[in-house]
Design a protein around this motif. Structure first.
Motif, PDB file in Angstrom:
ATOM      1  N   ILE A   1       2.803   8.106   9.585  1.00 29.67           N
ATOM      2  CA  ILE A   1       2.403   7.921   8.189  1.00 29.67           C
ATOM      3  C   ILE A   1       0.906   7.667   8.093  1.00 29.67           C
ATOM      4  O   ILE A   1       0.207   8.260   7.256  1.00 29.67           O
ATOM      5  N   GLN A   2       0.395   6.800   8.931  1.00 36.24           N
ATOM      6  CA  GLN A   2      -1.044   6.494   8.904  1.00 36.24           C
ATOM      7  C   GLN A   2      -1.868   7.745   9.195  1.00 36.24           C
ATOM      8  O   GLN A   2      -2.873   8.020   8.510  1.00 36.24           O
ATOM      9  N   GLU A   3      -1.475   8.531  10.191  1.00 34.45           N
ATOM     10  CA  GLU A   3      -2.209   9.750  10.534  1.00 34.45           C
ATOM     11  C   GLU A   3      -2.143  10.769   9.399  1.00 34.45           C
ATOM     12  O   GLU A   3      -3.127  11.473   9.120  1.00 34.45           O
ATOM     13  N   SER A   4      -1.005  10.847   8.753  1.00 38.90           N
ATOM     14  CA  SER A   4      -0.807  11.860   7.711  1.00 38.90           C
ATOM     15  C   SER A   4      -1.681  11.610   6.494  1.00 38.90           C
ATOM     16  O   SER A   4      -2.163  12.558   5.866  1.00 38.90           O
ATOM     17  N   TYR A   5      -1.892  10.360   6.138  1.00 37.33           N
ATOM     18  CA  TYR A   5      -2.645  10.059   4.929  1.00 37.33           C
ATOM     19  C   TYR A   5      -4.080   9.636   5.200  1.00 37.33           C
ATOM     20  O   TYR A   5      -4.828   9.354   4.250  1.00 37.33           O
ATOM     21  N   ALA A   6      -4.477   9.647   6.471  1.00 39.23           N
ATOM     22  CA  ALA A   6      -5.871   9.358   6.810  1.00 39.23           C
ATOM     23  C   ALA A   6      -6.804  10.462   6.333  1.00 39.23           C
ATOM     24  O   ALA A   6      -8.012  10.251   6.193  1.00 39.23           O
ATOM     25  N   THR A   7      -6.269  11.648   6.077  1.00 40.01           N
ATOM     26  CA  THR A   7      -7.083  12.793   5.653  1.00 40.01           C
ATOM     27  C   THR A   7      -7.292  12.838   4.141  1.00 40.01           C
ATOM     28  O   THR A   7      -7.993  13.721   3.640  1.00 40.01           O
ATOM     29  N   PHE A   8      -6.697  11.895   3.387  1.00 36.73           N
ATOM     30  CA  PHE A   8      -6.802  11.925   1.930  1.00 36.73           C
ATOM     31  C   PHE A   8      -8.115  11.301   1.465  1.00 36.73           C
ATOM     32  O   PHE A   8      -8.653  10.399   2.100  1.00 36.73           O
ATOM     33  N   ARG A   9      -8.611  11.795   0.344  1.00 39.52           N
ATOM     34  CA  ARG A   9      -9.927  11.401  -0.141  1.00 39.52           C
ATOM     35  C   ARG A   9      -9.905  10.156  -1.021  1.00 39.52           C
ATOM     36  O   ARG A   9     -10.958   9.686  -1.441  1.00 39.52           O
TER      37      ARG A   9
ATOM     38  N   SER B   1       0.848  -1.186   0.000  1.00 35.88           N
ATOM     39  CA  SER B   1       0.000   0.000   0.000  1.00 35.88           C
ATOM     40  C   SER B   1       0.883   1.235   0.000  1.00 35.88           C
ATOM     41  O   SER B   1       2.089   1.161   0.280  1.00 35.88           O
ATOM     42  N   TYR B   2       0.282   2.386  -0.293  1.00 31.52           N
ATOM     43  CA  TYR B   2       1.065   3.622  -0.288  1.00 31.52           C
ATOM     44  C   TYR B   2       1.704   3.842   1.074  1.00 31.52           C
ATOM     45  O   TYR B   2       2.889   4.196   1.175  1.00 31.52           O
ATOM     46  N   GLN B   3       0.939   3.619   2.137  1.00 29.64           N
ATOM     47  CA  GLN B   3       1.441   3.857   3.482  1.00 29.64           C
ATOM     48  C   GLN B   3       2.599   2.914   3.826  1.00 29.64           C
ATOM     49  O   GLN B   3       3.600   3.346   4.423  1.00 29.64           O
ATOM     50  N   ASP B   4       2.471   1.652   3.449  1.00 29.10           N
ATOM     51  CA  ASP B   4       3.544   0.700   3.748  1.00 29.10           C
ATOM     52  C   ASP B   4       4.793   0.993   2.914  1.00 29.10           C
ATOM     53  O   ASP B   4       5.925   0.845   3.390  1.00 29.10           O
ATOM     54  N   LEU B   5       4.583   1.417   1.676  1.00 27.44           N
ATOM     55  CA  LEU B   5       5.720   1.805   0.836  1.00 27.44           C
ATOM     56  C   LEU B   5       6.409   3.025   1.425  1.00 27.44           C
ATOM     57  O   LEU B   5       7.646   3.103   1.454  1.00 27.44           O
ATOM     58  N   ALA B   6       5.618   3.986   1.908  1.00 25.14           N
ATOM     59  CA  ALA B   6       6.187   5.177   2.539  1.00 25.14           C
ATOM     60  C   ALA B   6       7.067   4.795   3.721  1.00 25.14           C
ATOM     61  O   ALA B   6       8.158   5.352   3.904  1.00 25.14           O
ATOM     62  N   PHE B   7       6.618   3.833   4.523  1.00 23.14           N
ATOM     63  CA  PHE B   7       7.425   3.404   5.666  1.00 23.14           C
ATOM     64  C   PHE B   7       8.745   2.786   5.205  1.00 23.14           C
ATOM     65  O   PHE B   7       9.815   3.093   5.746  1.00 23.14           O
ATOM     66  N   GLU B   8       8.691   1.930   4.205  1.00 20.05           N
ATOM     67  CA  GLU B   8       9.906   1.259   3.730  1.00 20.05           C
ATOM     68  C   GLU B   8      10.927   2.272   3.223  1.00 20.05           C
ATOM     69  O   GLU B   8      12.128   2.158   3.489  1.00 20.05           O
ATOM     70  N   ILE B   9      10.474   3.278   2.491  1.00 21.56           N
ATOM     71  CA  ILE B   9      11.397   4.265   1.920  1.00 21.56           C
ATOM     72  C   ILE B   9      11.901   5.227   2.992  1.00 21.56           C
ATOM     73  O   ILE B   9      13.101   5.463   3.120  1.00 21.56           O
ATOM     74  N   LEU B  10      10.993   5.775   3.784  1.00 20.99           N
ATOM     75  CA  LEU B  10      11.400   6.762   4.791  1.00 20.99           C
ATOM     76  C   LEU B  10      12.303   6.157   5.856  1.00 20.99           C
ATOM     77  O   LEU B  10      13.216   6.834   6.356  1.00 20.99           O
ATOM     78  N   SER B  11      12.081   4.909   6.201  1.00 18.04           N
ATOM     79  CA  SER B  11      12.904   4.285   7.247  1.00 18.04           C
ATOM     80  C   SER B  11      14.361   4.139   6.817  1.00 18.04           C
ATOM     81  O   SER B  11      15.247   4.005   7.666  1.00 18.04           O
TER      82      SER B  11
END
Length: 462
Positions: free
Chosen positions: A76-84, A50-60
């Motif tokens: 990451i989860q909080e940041s993208y919870a607001t997306f539509r 998922s986008y969120q899991d990919l974000a974690f892999e790259i940012l870490s």
């Protein structure tokens, strides 16, 4: 993972220090000391994330374990919870050649949300866990300001001041920034252009005494975390397009004014993302296009266009690319930048220009071609482009038919209805945008004067 300055006069520092420093204390920009290379086997493992899991892999790979894995995942989860949109940055297939990477599904309908929602939450985390006072200052050509304010509004322990050029952003962009009633937000509308706003913010952040006294932090793309967060959607787009066409030879088209978005793509390529040269699309303010074509980096007369977020003459993130072009030699970069400060231009050598032209293609799209592109894609494909996105799409040429183009959609067209109306197109507005005109505005209109800005932020951050 450590971070160094593009000008070479700063000791390497860790992730949190680099994040808080924003502009390097020697006047340069921070970059990773080393860029991790991602092997093909790792890319294969990342394909289905998922986008969120990919974000974690790259940012870490870049956080140096200074943010615990559990905390980073939560941020990451909080940041993208607001997306539509569930995919955060979905891909839209337009035809057999063109895909649009939609980056406007965040709370302010612009690509800046993708990094600034994360940065807002990261500032809150650092403020709480490290007991830092967070006073943010930034300049905007339109979208950064609204996204930054949305990312930190109402957050305890954080104040933010945003400078924007008076009457040189779209009405929706202005309303998004100035209808926020939170007491931790200050909007300064500067009688000047974006380069004036950016110059004053850099002058303030490059003064170590002011920076320390007022606990100043950066939110512009001079902050390296902005770049790191934007790398993610290049990988995500690559995986999504390859799901539909596994043999696709991808070429990204990136509307760019400050060079941050396309520099994020450049870093993604250096990490191992297997894509071709990226096309840098500008409007009439074409300093970056002229640099790619000739090797001369030199501002000309400022032009107000239909794509105001790209009305920029001096691109902050250009210095980061210059650092890699100079084989990571900080002294060479410092010499170039000193010459730019004294003489107003940089001219690179022929062998460096050859490297630039392998890294990038470029185009300068003026008002009429921009509007023609909006009309054509609405008529032929029932797809409405905003005027910035249209610059990237307009750069598609006949000789790219053997390639698959992924053009970045940087903003929702509702943010630029004055231009859409000029194309004789009537669009519907998302509720969040439609209701803005009924809200009261709060901003201070000031002259293009550094002392006035300092007086305002001194009072606000006291």
């Amino acid at each position: 993972m450590q971070y160094v300055s593009t000008r070479g006069a700063l000791e390497p520092c860790g992730f949190v220090d680099a994040f808080l420093m924003g502009l390097a204390d020697d006047g340069g920009l921070l970059v990773p000391e080393t860029i991790p290379y991602v092997e093909k086997s790792t890319l294969e493992k990342w394909r289905t994330l998922s986008y969120q899991d990919l974000a974690f892999e790259i940012l870490s790979l870049y956080t140096n374990n200074e943010v615990a894995d559990e905390d980073l995942k939560k941020l990451i989860q909080e940041s993208y919870a607001t997306f539509r949109h569930e995919h955060i940055t979905p891909i839209k297939k337009i035809n057999d050649t063109l895909y649009i990477l939609e980056l406007f599904h965040g709370p302010t309908f612009a690509f800046k949300d993708i990094a600034l929602q994360l940065i807002g939450n990261l500032y809150r985390h650092v403020s709480k866990d490290h007991e830092h006072i967070i006073h943010i200052i930034g300049a905007t050509s339109g979208d950064t300001g609204a996204a930054a304010i949305e990312g930190v509004r109402g957050k305890e322990g954080i104040k933010i001041c945003i400078l924007h050029p008076h009457e040189k952003v779209s009405k929706v962009q202005e309303l998004q920034m100035t209808t926020t009633a939170d007491e931790n937000v200050l909007n300064l509308s500067v009688r000047g252009n974006f380069d004036d706003c950016q110059r004053m913010v850099k002058q303030i952040l490059s003064n170590p005494d002011w920076k320390e006294q007022y606990h100043l932090r950066a939110v512009n793309s001079i902050n390296i975390v902005r770049i790191l967060a934007q790398m993610i959607y290049y990988f995500y787009a690559y995986f999504r397009v390859c799901e539909q066409n596994k043999d696709a030879e991808l070429q990204f088209h990136v509307p760019s004014g400050n060079f941050g978005d396309i520099f994020a793509g450049y870093l993604a390529k250096k990490m191992g993302l297997p894509v071709g040269p990226m096309l840098l699309a500008t409007n009439e303010n074409d300093i970056l296009h002229r640099f790619v074509q000739t090797g001369l980096y030199e501002p000309t007369t400022f032009k107000q266009t239909y794509s105001p977020a790209m009305d920029i003459q001096i691109a902050s993130n250009f210095e980061r690319y210059l650092y890699y072009l100079c084989e990571e030699n900080g002294q060479t970069v410092a010499d170039y930048m000193q010459h730019f400060q004294q003489h107003g231009n940089i001219k690179i050598e022929e062998h460096k220009l050859n490297i630039v032209q392998k890294d990038f293609l470029s185009a300068s799209i003026h008002k009429n071609p921009c509007m023609d592109t909006i009309k054509h894609y609405y008529r032929e494909y029932d797809y409405l482009l905003d005027p910035h996105t249209a610059c990237g799409v307009a750069a598609i040429e006949d000789d790219t038919k053997d390639k698959t183009i992924v053009s970045l959609a940087t903003a929702h067209p509702a943010k630029f209805d004055d231009v859409i109306a000029r194309c004789d197109i009537e669009q519907s507005f998302p509720q969040e945008i439609a209701q803005l005109e009924h809200k009261a505005q709060q901003m201070d209109i000031i002259d293009n004067d550094l002392e006035q800005v300092i007086t305002k932020i001194t009072q606000f951050f006291a």
